[in-house]
Write a protein that holds these residues in place. Sequence first.
Motif, PDB file in Angstrom:
ATOM      1  N   MET A   1       0.839  -1.180   0.000  1.00 15.16           N
ATOM      2  CA  MET A   1       0.000   0.000   0.000  1.00 15.16           C
ATOM      3  C   MET A   1       0.882   1.241   0.000  1.00 15.16           C
ATOM      4  O   MET A   1       1.035   1.846  -1.017  1.00 15.16           O
ATOM      5  N   ASN A   2       1.379   1.622   1.131  1.00 12.91           N
ATOM      6  CA  ASN A   2       2.283   2.773   1.231  1.00 12.91           C
ATOM      7  C   ASN A   2       1.825   3.963   0.427  1.00 12.91           C
ATOM      8  O   ASN A   2       2.579   4.544  -0.344  1.00 12.91           O
ATOM      9  N   GLY A   3       0.557   4.336   0.569  1.00  7.86           N
ATOM     10  CA  GLY A   3       0.027   5.506  -0.120  1.00  7.86           C
ATOM     11  C   GLY A   3      -0.447   5.240  -1.531  1.00  7.86           C
ATOM     12  O   GLY A   3      -0.860   6.158  -2.224  1.00  7.86           O
ATOM     13  N   ALA A   4      -0.373   4.008  -1.975  1.00 13.82           N
ATOM     14  CA  ALA A   4      -0.801   3.671  -3.338  1.00 13.82           C
ATOM     15  C   ALA A   4      -2.324   3.682  -3.430  1.00 13.82           C
ATOM     16  O   ALA A   4      -3.025   3.338  -2.479  1.00 13.82           O
ATOM     17  N   GLU A   5      -2.830   4.076  -4.572  1.00 12.89           N
ATOM     18  CA  GLU A   5      -4.267   4.068  -4.848  1.00 12.89           C
ATOM     19  C   GLU A   5      -4.732   2.624  -4.975  1.00 12.89           C
ATOM     20  O   GLU A   5      -4.200   1.860  -5.783  1.00 12.89           O
ATOM     21  N   MET A   6      -5.728   2.240  -4.187  1.00 12.49           N
ATOM     22  CA  MET A   6      -6.187   0.856  -4.185  1.00 12.49           C
ATOM     23  C   MET A   6      -7.585   0.685  -4.765  1.00 12.49           C
ATOM     24  O   MET A   6      -8.053  -0.442  -4.904  1.00 12.49           O
ATOM     25  N   SER A   7      -8.265   1.778  -5.107  1.00  9.92           N
ATOM     26  CA  SER A   7      -9.659   1.666  -5.542  1.00  9.92           C
ATOM     27  C   SER A   7      -9.839   0.866  -6.830  1.00  9.92           C
ATOM     28  O   SER A   7     -10.926   0.362  -7.090  1.00  9.92           O
ATOM     29  N   ASN A   8      -8.805   0.733  -7.621  1.00  7.67           N
ATOM     30  CA  ASN A   8      -8.915  -0.042  -8.857  1.00  7.67           C
ATOM     31  C   ASN A   8      -8.550  -1.510  -8.667  1.00  7.67           C
ATOM     32  O   ASN A   8      -8.691  -2.306  -9.586  1.00  7.67           O
ATOM     33  N   CYS A   9      -8.079  -1.866  -7.479  1.00  8.30           N
ATOM     34  CA  CYS A   9      -7.741  -3.256  -7.188  1.00  8.30           C
ATOM     35  C   CYS A   9      -9.015  -4.051  -6.931  1.00  8.30           C
ATOM     36  O   CYS A   9     -10.012  -3.502  -6.462  1.00  8.30           O
ATOM     37  N   PRO A  10      -9.002  -5.345  -7.205  1.00  9.34           N
ATOM     38  CA  PRO A  10     -10.172  -6.177  -6.915  1.00  9.34           C
ATOM     39  C   PRO A  10     -10.528  -6.120  -5.426  1.00  9.34           C
ATOM     40  O   PRO A  10      -9.649  -6.002  -4.566  1.00  9.34           O
ATOM     41  N   TYR A  11     -11.822  -6.230  -5.144  1.00 14.98           N
ATOM     42  CA  TYR A  11     -12.294  -6.153  -3.761  1.00 14.98           C
ATOM     43  C   TYR A  11     -11.583  -7.161  -2.861  1.00 14.98           C
ATOM     44  O   TYR A  11     -11.177  -6.828  -1.752  1.00 14.98           O
ATOM     45  N   ARG A  15      -9.715  -6.227   0.492  1.00 17.76           N
ATOM     46  CA  ARG A  15     -10.199  -6.802   1.752  1.00 17.76           C
ATOM     47  C   ARG A  15      -9.039  -7.461   2.507  1.00 17.76           C
ATOM     48  O   ARG A  15      -8.880  -7.264   3.715  1.00 17.76           O
ATOM     49  N   THR A  16      -8.243  -8.234   1.798  1.00 11.06           N
ATOM     50  CA  THR A  16      -7.097  -8.895   2.416  1.00 11.06           C
ATOM     51  C   THR A  16      -6.124  -7.877   2.987  1.00 11.06           C
ATOM     52  O   THR A  16      -5.620  -8.045   4.114  1.00 11.06           O
ATOM     53  N   LEU A  17      -5.848  -6.831   2.251  1.00 11.14           N
ATOM     54  CA  LEU A  17      -4.940  -5.782   2.739  1.00 11.14           C
ATOM     55  C   LEU A  17      -5.495  -5.124   3.999  1.00 11.14           C
ATOM     56  O   LEU A  17      -4.752  -4.848   4.950  1.00 11.14           O
ATOM     57  N   PHE A  18      -6.806  -4.880   4.023  1.00  7.50           N
ATOM     58  CA  PHE A  18      -7.426  -4.258   5.190  1.00  7.50           C
ATOM     59  C   PHE A  18      -7.391  -5.201   6.395  1.00  7.50           C
ATOM     60  O   PHE A  18      -7.103  -4.779   7.518  1.00  7.50           O
TER      61      PHE A  18
END
Length: 65
Positions: A1-11, A15-18
Amino acid sequence: MNGAEMSNCPYRERRTLFEDLLTDHGLTAPWTLCPMTTDLAKAREWLESWTHVSGVEGIVPKVWC
């Protein structure tokens, strides 16, 4: 992540990252992870049994294509 935009990643990836974020940092209330299932029987159980649980505001069904 580190500030990367995640909205285009699959849910599922988001979810796993969260989940990892909550676990790695020991986050607790007010931070919480809503339960999730892809099991239809479990979803039906939740619909029937969670209607009187304090703090549960609803269930959000999502269709995966």
